[in-house]
Design an enzyme around this catalytic site. Sequence first.
Site, PDB file in Angstrom:
ATOM      1  N   LYS A  40       0.824  -1.189   0.000  1.00 30.63           N
ATOM      2  CA  LYS A  40       0.000   0.000   0.000  1.00 30.63           C
ATOM      3  C   LYS A  40       0.870   1.255   0.000  1.00 30.63           C
ATOM      4  CE  LYS A  40      -3.451  -2.095   3.050  1.00 30.63           C
ATOM      5  NZ  LYS A  40      -3.989  -2.020   4.422  1.00 30.63           N
ATOM      6  N   GLY A  41       2.096   1.125   0.471  1.00 29.60           N
ATOM      7  CA  GLY A  41       2.922   2.289   0.814  1.00 29.60           C
ATOM      8  C   GLY A  41       3.136   3.324  -0.277  1.00 29.60           C
ATOM      9  N   GLU A  96       7.982   2.487  -5.762  1.00 38.05           N
ATOM     10  CA  GLU A  96       8.000   1.976  -4.385  1.00 38.05           C
ATOM     11  C   GLU A  96       8.182   3.134  -3.416  1.00 38.05           C
ATOM     12  OE1 GLU A  96       7.064   0.082  -2.222  1.00 38.05           O
ATOM     13  OE2 GLU A  96       8.331  -1.718  -2.140  1.00 38.05           O
ATOM     14  N   ASP A  97       7.639   2.984  -2.210  1.00 36.12           N
ATOM     15  CA  ASP A  97       7.785   4.040  -1.205  1.00 36.12           C
ATOM     16  C   ASP A  97       9.215   4.121  -0.691  1.00 36.12           C
ATOM     17  OD1 ASP A  97       7.617   1.582   0.087  1.00 36.12           O
ATOM     18  OD2 ASP A  97       6.091   2.185   1.532  1.00 36.12           O
ATOM     19  N   LYS A 128      17.265   3.856   2.107  1.00 28.75           N
ATOM     20  CA  LYS A 128      18.052   3.823   3.353  1.00 28.75           C
ATOM     21  C   LYS A 128      19.291   2.980   3.095  1.00 28.75           C
ATOM     22  CE  LYS A 128      14.368   3.348   6.700  1.00 28.75           C
ATOM     23  NZ  LYS A 128      13.814   2.447   7.708  1.00 28.75           N
ATOM     24  N   PHE A 149      13.012   5.064  11.247  1.00 28.56           N
ATOM     25  CA  PHE A 149      11.719   4.553  10.798  1.00 28.56           C
ATOM     26  C   PHE A 149      10.812   5.734  10.477  1.00 28.56           C
ATOM     27  CE2 PHE A 149       7.485   2.777  11.026  1.00 28.56           C
ATOM     28  CZ  PHE A 149       7.648   1.614  10.297  1.00 28.56           C
ATOM     29  N   VAL A 150      10.391   5.817   9.232  1.00 31.59           N
ATOM     30  CA  VAL A 150       9.610   6.975   8.804  1.00 31.59           C
ATOM     31  C   VAL A 150       8.149   6.613   8.542  1.00 31.59           C
ATOM     32  CG1 VAL A 150      11.510   8.341   7.867  1.00 31.59           C
ATOM     33  CG2 VAL A 150      10.435   6.618   6.424  1.00 31.59           C
ATOM     34  N   ASP A 156       3.230   3.796   6.699  1.00 36.77           N
ATOM     35  CA  ASP A 156       2.459   3.606   7.936  1.00 36.77           C
ATOM     36  C   ASP A 156       3.294   3.085   9.096  1.00 36.77           C
ATOM     37  OD1 ASP A 156       2.880   0.914   6.941  1.00 36.77           O
ATOM     38  OD2 ASP A 156       1.298   0.288   8.309  1.00 36.77           O
ATOM     39  N   ARG A 162      -0.540   7.112   7.304  1.00 39.14           N
ATOM     40  CA  ARG A 162      -0.369   7.154   5.845  1.00 39.14           C
ATOM     41  C   ARG A 162      -0.830   8.487   5.271  1.00 39.14           C
ATOM     42  NH1 ARG A 162       0.854   1.925   4.025  1.00 39.14           N
ATOM     43  NH2 ARG A 162      -0.159   0.228   5.124  1.00 39.14           N
TER      44      ARG A 162
HETATM   45  P1  5GP Z   1      12.870  -3.987   2.144  1.00 39.74           P
HETATM   46  O1  5GP Z   1      12.497  -5.304   1.537  1.00 39.74           O
HETATM   47  O2  5GP Z   1      13.583  -3.056   1.217  1.00 39.74           O
HETATM   48  O3  5GP Z   1      13.625  -4.185   3.427  1.00 39.74           O
HETATM   49  O4  5GP Z   1      11.534  -3.358   2.643  1.00 39.74           O
HETATM   50  C1  5GP Z   1      10.755  -2.533   1.928  1.00 39.74           C
HETATM   51  C2  5GP Z   1       9.441  -2.330   2.646  1.00 39.74           C
HETATM   52  O5  5GP Z   1       9.582  -2.264   4.085  1.00 39.74           O
HETATM   53  C3  5GP Z   1       8.875  -1.006   2.257  1.00 39.74           C
HETATM   54  O6  5GP Z   1       8.104  -1.113   1.072  1.00 39.74           O
HETATM   55  C4  5GP Z   1       8.050  -0.619   3.463  1.00 39.74           C
HETATM   56  O7  5GP Z   1       6.774  -1.195   3.366  1.00 39.74           O
HETATM   57  C5  5GP Z   1       8.789  -1.242   4.631  1.00 39.74           C
HETATM   58  N1  5GP Z   1       9.656  -0.249   5.286  1.00 39.74           N
HETATM   59  C6  5GP Z   1      10.994  -0.204   5.294  1.00 39.74           C
HETATM   60  N2  5GP Z   1      11.458   0.853   5.989  1.00 39.74           N
HETATM   61  C7  5GP Z   1      10.372   1.514   6.440  1.00 39.74           C
HETATM   62  C8  5GP Z   1      10.191   2.716   7.215  1.00 39.74           C
HETATM   63  O8  5GP Z   1      11.118   3.422   7.648  1.00 39.74           O
HETATM   64  N3  5GP Z   1       8.905   3.079   7.468  1.00 39.74           N
HETATM   65  C9  5GP Z   1       7.832   2.362   7.036  1.00 39.74           C
HETATM   66  N4  5GP Z   1       6.626   2.810   7.351  1.00 39.74           N
HETATM   67  N5  5GP Z   1       7.967   1.238   6.298  1.00 39.74           N
HETATM   68  C10 5GP Z   1       9.221   0.822   6.004  1.00 39.74           C
END
Ligand code: 5GP
Length: 174
Positions: A40-41, A96-97, A128, A149-150, A156, A162
């Site tokens: 959803k992000g 992607e968010d 990140k 963590f944002v 969310d 959100r």
């Molecule tokens: P990855 O597979 O790159 O570790 O994770 C990506 C997903 O983790 C993102 O699409 C998001 O949903 C979640 N995520 C990672 N970091 C954050 C953060 O700082 N805040 C939030 N709300 N979600 C995060």
Amino acid sequence: MPTIRTLIDAQAIAYRVKSLGAAISHAHRGHDLVLISVLKGSFVFAADLVRAIEIPIAVDFLACQSYGAGTETSGVVKITHDLTQPIEGKHVIVVEDIIDTGLTMSYLLSNLETRKPASLEVCALLHKPARSRVKVPIHYLGFTIEDVFVVGYGLDFAERYRNLPYIGVLEEER
Ligand code: 5GP
């Protein structure tokens, strides 16, 4: 109750999204382009981004669930809502968010690659790098952030925040 410290304000986001839209419009003029918003992000980011793109595009959605302990991604990803249209022969940008460890995007790219798009690119609002576990190509990037963590602008914490128009960091009240 946690407080939220503003990390990137709405004006800075709007400015950056406009320039990402311009870069995509420039790079993909004349292409059969599909933007895939990862739910959803990315829904807020994608909604603004598509309006900053000046060329004809199609939009599709993908939802996935990542399995892992707590907030840590494991890299085991399940697609819970798939695309509605084939992407074979099309130019595709996955929106992607945030790219954190990179495991989710790495899985999605290898899955989408099997569907034979003409090209496959990534547009991420946030990255990140401190937490990166696999290298993911990010062709269009909004902002690089530290290991915090944002929330907000689609992101969310337990389904909340959100709707914030800015990106903030959750902090415990002292
Ligand atoms: P990855 O597979 O790159 O570790 O994770 C990506 C997903 O983790 C993102 O699409 C998001 O949903 C979640 N995520 C990672 N970091 C954050 C953060 O700082 N805040 C939030 N709300 N979600 C995060």
